[in-house]
Design a protein around this motif. Structure first.
Motif, PDB file in Angstrom:
ATOM      1  N   HIS A 101       0.826  -1.211   0.000  1.00 61.08           N
ATOM      2  CA  HIS A 101       0.000   0.000   0.000  1.00 61.08           C
ATOM      3  C   HIS A 101       0.860   1.262   0.000  1.00 61.08           C
ATOM      4  CE1 HIS A 101      -3.689  -2.202   0.384  1.00 61.08           C
ATOM      5  NE2 HIS A 101      -3.327  -2.774   1.539  1.00 61.08           N
ATOM      6  N   LEU A 102       1.942   1.269   0.785  1.00 56.38           N
ATOM      7  CA  LEU A 102       2.793   2.467   0.877  1.00 56.38           C
ATOM      8  C   LEU A 102       3.524   2.722  -0.432  1.00 56.38           C
ATOM      9  CD1 LEU A 102       4.333   2.017   4.444  1.00 56.38           C
ATOM     10  CD2 LEU A 102       2.542   3.612   3.766  1.00 56.38           C
ATOM     11  N   ILE A 103       4.089   1.675  -1.035  1.00 57.59           N
ATOM     12  CA  ILE A 103       4.866   1.858  -2.271  1.00 57.59           C
ATOM     13  C   ILE A 103       3.944   2.160  -3.439  1.00 57.59           C
ATOM     14  CG2 ILE A 103       6.379   0.649  -3.890  1.00 57.59           C
ATOM     15  CD1 ILE A 103       7.666  -0.710  -1.467  1.00 57.59           C
ATOM     16  N   LYS A 104       2.746   1.554  -3.441  1.00 58.07           N
ATOM     17  CA  LYS A 104       1.771   1.897  -4.479  1.00 58.07           C
ATOM     18  C   LYS A 104       1.378   3.359  -4.355  1.00 58.07           C
ATOM     19  CE  LYS A 104      -2.784   0.616  -6.277  1.00 58.07           C
ATOM     20  NZ  LYS A 104      -3.954  -0.285  -6.116  1.00 58.07           N
ATOM     21  N   THR A 162      15.852   1.026   4.474  1.00 64.29           N
ATOM     22  CA  THR A 162      15.645   0.236   5.696  1.00 64.29           C
ATOM     23  C   THR A 162      16.865   0.367   6.585  1.00 64.29           C
ATOM     24  OG1 THR A 162      16.619  -1.807   4.835  1.00 64.29           O
ATOM     25  CG2 THR A 162      14.281  -1.445   4.374  1.00 64.29           C
ATOM     26  N   TRP A 163      16.646   0.373   7.895  1.00 61.88           N
ATOM     27  CA  TRP A 163      17.741   0.331   8.865  1.00 61.88           C
ATOM     28  C   TRP A 163      17.188  -0.167  10.195  1.00 61.88           C
ATOM     29  CZ3 TRP A 163      15.122   4.739   7.741  1.00 61.88           C
ATOM     30  CH2 TRP A 163      14.704   5.566   8.795  1.00 61.88           C
ATOM     31  N   SER A 164      18.070  -0.436  11.131  1.00 68.31           N
ATOM     32  CA  SER A 164      17.644  -1.025  12.406  1.00 68.31           C
ATOM     33  C   SER A 164      18.371  -0.359  13.559  1.00 68.31           C
ATOM     34  CB  SER A 164      17.899  -2.538  12.425  1.00 68.31           C
ATOM     35  OG  SER A 164      19.251  -2.823  12.111  1.00 68.31           O
ATOM     36  N   THR A 165      17.727  -0.380  14.735  1.00 72.27           N
ATOM     37  CA  THR A 165      18.325   0.097  15.985  1.00 72.27           C
ATOM     38  C   THR A 165      18.332  -1.057  16.979  1.00 72.27           C
ATOM     39  OG1 THR A 165      16.234   0.826  16.959  1.00 72.27           O
ATOM     40  CG2 THR A 165      17.360   2.377  15.511  1.00 72.27           C
ATOM     41  N   SER A 166      18.639  -0.741  18.226  1.00 66.94           N
ATOM     42  CA  SER A 166      18.691  -1.797  19.251  1.00 66.94           C
ATOM     43  C   SER A 166      17.310  -2.339  19.585  1.00 66.94           C
ATOM     44  CB  SER A 166      19.346  -1.260  20.525  1.00 66.94           C
ATOM     45  OG  SER A 166      18.603  -0.163  21.033  1.00 66.94           O
ATOM     46  N   THR A 167      16.254  -1.602  19.221  1.00 67.51           N
ATOM     47  CA  THR A 167      14.899  -2.041  19.582  1.00 67.51           C
ATOM     48  C   THR A 167      13.933  -2.066  18.409  1.00 67.51           C
ATOM     49  OG1 THR A 167      14.292   0.238  20.152  1.00 67.51           O
ATOM     50  CG2 THR A 167      15.137  -1.150  21.941  1.00 67.51           C
ATOM     51  N   GLU A 168      14.275  -1.449  17.276  1.00 68.41           N
ATOM     52  CA  GLU A 168      13.321  -1.302  16.189  1.00 68.41           C
ATOM     53  C   GLU A 168      13.946  -1.616  14.838  1.00 68.41           C
ATOM     54  OE1 GLU A 168      10.328   2.254  17.595  1.00 68.41           O
ATOM     55  OE2 GLU A 168      12.261   2.832  16.736  1.00 68.41           O
ATOM     56  N   VAL A 169      13.069  -1.914  13.880  1.00 65.07           N
ATOM     57  CA  VAL A 169      13.435  -1.979  12.465  1.00 65.07           C
ATOM     58  C   VAL A 169      12.603  -0.919  11.763  1.00 65.07           C
ATOM     59  CG1 VAL A 169      13.494  -3.390  10.388  1.00 65.07           C
ATOM     60  CG2 VAL A 169      13.946  -4.437  12.612  1.00 65.07           C
ATOM     61  N   LEU A 170      13.262  -0.065  10.965  1.00 66.01           N
ATOM     62  CA  LEU A 170      12.587   1.065  10.347  1.00 66.01           C
ATOM     63  C   LEU A 170      12.617   0.945   8.828  1.00 66.01           C
ATOM     64  CD1 LEU A 170      14.370   2.277  12.989  1.00 66.01           C
ATOM     65  CD2 LEU A 170      12.873   4.213  12.495  1.00 66.01           C
ATOM     66  N   ILE A 171      11.503   1.301   8.200  1.00 66.34           N
ATOM     67  CA  ILE A 171      11.372   1.317   6.739  1.00 66.34           C
ATOM     68  C   ILE A 171      10.817   2.689   6.364  1.00 66.34           C
ATOM     69  CG2 ILE A 171      10.356   0.215   4.720  1.00 66.34           C
ATOM     70  CD1 ILE A 171       9.857  -2.251   6.558  1.00 66.34           C
ATOM     71  N   GLN A 172      11.527   3.368   5.463  1.00 66.18           N
ATOM     72  CA  GLN A 172      11.119   4.713   5.069  1.00 66.18           C
ATOM     73  C   GLN A 172      10.872   4.742   3.562  1.00 66.18           C
ATOM     74  OE1 GLN A 172      13.796   8.375   4.874  1.00 66.18           O
ATOM     75  NE2 GLN A 172      12.764   8.669   6.875  1.00 66.18           N
ATOM     76  N   VAL A 173       9.698   5.245   3.174  1.00 63.66           N
ATOM     77  CA  VAL A 173       9.338   5.407   1.762  1.00 63.66           C
ATOM     78  C   VAL A 173       9.190   6.906   1.509  1.00 63.66           C
ATOM     79  CG1 VAL A 173       7.685   4.853  -0.043  1.00 63.66           C
ATOM     80  CG2 VAL A 173       8.149   3.184   1.772  1.00 63.66           C
ATOM     81  N   ARG A 174      10.115   7.460   0.708  1.00 67.58           N
ATOM     82  CA  ARG A 174      10.117   8.905   0.456  1.00 67.58           C
ATOM     83  C   ARG A 174       9.986   9.148  -1.042  1.00 67.58           C
ATOM     84  NH1 ARG A 174      14.504  12.216  -0.473  1.00 67.58           N
ATOM     85  NH2 ARG A 174      15.915  10.573   0.236  1.00 67.58           N
ATOM     86  N   ASP A 175       9.009   9.978  -1.407  1.00 67.31           N
ATOM     87  CA  ASP A 175       8.824  10.313  -2.821  1.00 67.31           C
ATOM     88  C   ASP A 175       8.931  11.812  -3.012  1.00 67.31           C
ATOM     89  OD1 ASP A 175       6.059  11.705  -2.988  1.00 67.31           O
ATOM     90  OD2 ASP A 175       5.611   9.902  -1.807  1.00 67.31           O
ATOM     91  N   GLU A 176       9.215  12.218  -4.261  1.00 67.61           N
ATOM     92  CA  GLU A 176       9.326  13.629  -4.616  1.00 67.61           C
ATOM     93  C   GLU A 176       8.139  14.047  -5.466  1.00 67.61           C
ATOM     94  OE1 GLU A 176      13.070  13.831  -6.569  1.00 67.61           O
ATOM     95  OE2 GLU A 176      14.235  13.622  -4.709  1.00 67.61           O
ATOM     96  N   GLY A 235       6.597  16.478  -2.227  1.00 62.44           N
ATOM     97  CA  GLY A 235       6.788  15.087  -1.870  1.00 62.44           C
ATOM     98  C   GLY A 235       6.262  14.747  -0.490  1.00 62.44           C
ATOM     99  N   ALA A 236       6.404  13.460  -0.142  1.00 61.21           N
ATOM    100  CA  ALA A 236       5.934  12.971   1.158  1.00 61.21           C
ATOM    101  C   ALA A 236       6.852  11.859   1.633  1.00 61.21           C
ATOM    102  CB  ALA A 236       4.497  12.476   1.063  1.00 61.21           C
ATOM    103  N   THR A 237       6.899  11.663   2.946  1.00 60.75           N
ATOM    104  CA  THR A 237       7.737  10.619   3.550  1.00 60.75           C
ATOM    105  C   THR A 237       6.880   9.845   4.540  1.00 60.75           C
ATOM    106  OG1 THR A 237       9.724  11.975   3.334  1.00 60.75           O
ATOM    107  CG2 THR A 237       9.805  10.130   4.891  1.00 60.75           C
ATOM    108  N   PHE A 238       6.875   8.516   4.392  1.00 58.79           N
ATOM    109  CA  PHE A 238       6.196   7.629   5.327  1.00 58.79           C
ATOM    110  C   PHE A 238       7.252   6.759   6.001  1.00 58.79           C
ATOM    111  CE2 PHE A 238       2.878   8.911   2.496  1.00 58.79           C
ATOM    112  CZ  PHE A 238       1.742   8.974   3.281  1.00 58.79           C
TER     113      PHE A 238
END
Length: 695
Positions: A589-592, A608-622, A676-679
């Protein structure tokens, strides 16, 4: 120093080494030379005229030796303890002050001088000793000194123990009232020398004395002729100097005068010492009384502060609306008014009772109570306790805090928070929110479904008209077919001539209406599918998901194998705690959404990246961006900015629901339209999983 600057020399007949050392120490400060000699040598020295004064140690059989000394012209003095046998007219000196006075009296008699009136000295000494303050004592000592020495003036100079300087501010005689407080440096003047050397001194002519300081004479106009000064010695310490002066018009002092002053000096020294000690004691007593008064005042103030603080604490304690108790284990030490109201007892009745008895109505501690289980257990629990006010069970949250760090102590303060009503209200609120959400969802679904259903219905009505128009041609066609089969050509020709030309445009419009109706039905199907997806609590198994692989799959499915405007930055090194299928659906849904927001092939970055407690995914468009007022609504069901027929507004809602159900979160950011937007998706990290980067 005596007349003619000669010091009296005495013979010391004694065998006791301590006594010899003691006598030498006593006589040396007064300038008296003591020579130790055995009895026969002492007699020989007396006969030869080398000495006339003999100090004899008290012992048995001493009387004969004393008679021989007197026969030889000597003056014997017995020192030490009083002997048992009578000594006749021989002088006895049992104390240090008696010894010194006896030596000077003997020297005066041998010199043919007039002896001191002992009774007069004793009278003066008693008069001086009767004074209890230092100013009174100094004034009395000066007056008696002047009278005793027949002097024109007298003064008592006291030693400053810190600097050794001599100070005096009271003078009696010719210069009385003409002199202010004087301070002589250590060793300054005749008095200073006497204090430093601790030896009496007679100055017959002040003008001939190198130590004489004429400063006082210049300040007062008095002309000093003769001076006598004796140190005030006590226990080896010089306390001051007693001094008498005569003017140049009078005869100088004699050794007899000095002897009189020497006799008086021990009494003055003792009196000065006693007054100083008394003054110090009084000062210390005054300071102690003042300190005690100050301490008592501080104690009163501190007591008042403590009392006020206690009252403030008690009032604050009682003002708290929730029940609070101080406990030793399960035993109540103190409780506030709210606690007393809860259990329907007075505050004074509570100390000594057990909390489970009065608060929970139980004979034993509550099953889930943490009290009494040690410090390793958290002092928090949820208890079900009868409420006397409502006659029903209440849910109470218990929170406790240890009063000190002593591990052996069971003292704890406990707070009880009744959450029955708040839980009920929260449940009603959640139910209301659920109903509101269902209502909003139903309203949105009805609105979204109503549009396609509306034009499907309209098209069906139009198609019915088309069908009605086609009935006559179809019936005529049936007749034509019948005539053909019957080979009735004349009737067939007449029938054909009567028929109108068919309207083919109506058929084309009917086909378009059918296509539009099918599209509307598809939209209704999509809406129903989206609603079914929102209503599903679990989508697939709950297992760790490889975020990099999921991103790669979804991107290839949405953008193709080699997307030109897409950049992947895959830096996550651990799995996310979410089912892979759930993650694929949410990312889809996010990439669509990002692809649809970049119709002109603007750049899309997925990281994508990770921390000691989380996994993060960022979708940024222009792409087209999101208006500020729309940011807070992007996850609402059926909210879309693409217009009718271009989106149903359930994609981001579905993604949000999937992520939130697994304990994650989604944040939406945009600087406005055209920017643009960033999720950003935050997912909990799975335990003990890691993987290499996906290319």
């Amino acid at each position: 120093m005596m007349a003619g600057n000669t010091s009296p020399a005495v013979l010391l007949v004694a065998e006791s080494a301590p006594l010899v050392a003691r006598i030498e120490d006593l006589l040396e400060p007064w300038g008296v030379l003591a020579i130790q000699a055995p009895p026969e040598l002492a007699l020989t020295m007396v006969d030869s005229g080398h000495a006339r004064i003999v100090l004899c140690e008290a012992r048995e059989g001493l009387r004969l030796f004393l008679e021989r000394l007197k026969a030889a012209g000597a003056v014997p003095i017995v020192v030490g303890r009083q002997p048992a046998e009578p000594l006749g007219d021989v002088e006895f000196a049992g104390k240090p002050s008696d010894l010194i006075a006896a030596v000077f009296r003997s020297h005066g008699r041998l010199a043919g001088l007039e002896p001191t009136n002992a009774e007069r000295v004793n009278e003066f000494a008693q008069s001086i000793a009767s004074k209890f303050t230092l100013p009174e004592l100094v004034k009395e000592a000066i007056a008696r000194t002047r009278e005793l020495c027949d002097a024109d003036g007298a003064s008592l100079l006291l030693v400053d123990p810190e600097t050794g300087a001599l100070c005096f501010d009271t003078v009696d005689g010719a210069v009385e009232g003409k002199i202010e407080r004087v301070r002589l440096a250590r060793g300054q003047g005749v008095a200073g020398k006497v204090a430093v050397e601790a030896r009496p001194r007679l100055v017959a002519h002040a003008a001939d004395c190198a130590d004489f300081d004429p400063t006082v004479d210049r300040n007062t106009g008095f002309r000093t002729g003769s001076m006598v000064a004796v140190p005030l010695v006590l226990s080896g310490d010089v306390l001051g100097v007693l001094m008498a002066v005569r003017s140049v018009e009078r005869p100088p002092f004699t050794p007899v005068t000095l002897h009189r002053l020497v006799q008086l000096s021990p009494h003055v020294a003792i009196a000065v010492h006693n007054v100083q000690i008394t003054t110090q004691l009084r000062s210390a007593q005054t300071e102690a009384l003042q300190a005690n008064a100050g301490l008592e005042q501080k104690v009163r103030e501190r007591t008042e502060q403590i009392t006020r603080a206690k009252q403030e604490w008690e009032r604050t304690f009682d003002a708290i609306s929730e029940p609070i108790a101080l406990l030793d284990g399960y035993v109540i030490r103190r409780a506030n008014q709210a606690y007393a109201r809860r259990v329907k007892l007075s505050v004074k009745e509570l100390p000594g009772k057990r909390c489970h008895q009065v608060f929970a109505g139980r004979d034993a501690p509550c099953p889930s109570c943490p009290l009494g289980k040690g410090r390793q257990v958290s002092l928090s629990a949820e208890l079900t306790i009868p409420n006397p006010s409502t006659q029903k069970d209440s849910t109470v949250e218990l929170s406790g805090y240890w009063l000190n760090d002593d591990v052996a102590s069971n003292s704890v303060v406990v707070t009880y928070h009744d959450v029955t009503q708040s839980r009920s209200m929260a449940e009603r609120l959640r139910e209301s929110e659920r109903l509101a959400a269902v209502g909003q969802l139903a309203s949105g679904a009805a609105h979204e479904i109503n549009n396609p259903v509306g034009f499907v219905t309209s098209n069906l009505r139009s198609l019915r008209g088309v069908v009605d128009e086609l009935r006559m041609p179809l019936r005529s066609l049936t007749d034509v077919i019948g005539l053909v089969k019957e080979k009735r050509l004349d009737a067939l020709a007449a029938l054909i001539d009567s028929l109108d030309e068919p309207d083919l445009e109506t058929l084309d419009e009917a086909v378009e209406m059918i296509d539009e109706s099918l599209d509307g039905a598809r939209r209704v199907s999509d809406i129903v599918k989206g609603l079914r997806e929102l209503s599903r609590l679990e989508i697939g198994r709950r297992e760790p998901a490889d975020t990099n692989s999921s991103v790669t799959r979804v991107v290839r499915n949405e953008f193709g194998e080699v997307p030109q405007n897409l950049q992947l930055v895959l830096e996550a090194t651990v799995h996310a705690d979410i089912a892979p299928l759930q993650l694929d659906q949410a990312l889809g849904h996010l990439i669509k959404n990002a692809r649809q927001a970049t119709p002109s092939k603007e750049r899309v970055v997925v990281r994508t990246w990770s921390t000691s407690t989380e996994v993060l995914i960022q979708v940024r468009d222009e792409g087209v961006g999101i208006a500020k007022e729309h940011l807070r609504r992007v996850f609402e069901p059926f909210f879309t900015t693409r217009g009718v027929g271009k989106g149903i507004g359930l994609g981001l809602t579905a993604a949000y629901g999937i992520v939130r159900r697994v304990g994650g979160d989604i944040e939406a950011e945009s600087d406005g339209p055209g920017r643009g937007a960033t999720f950003t998706v935050r997912l909990p990290r799975a335990e003990a999983t890691s993987f290499a980067h996906v290319a």
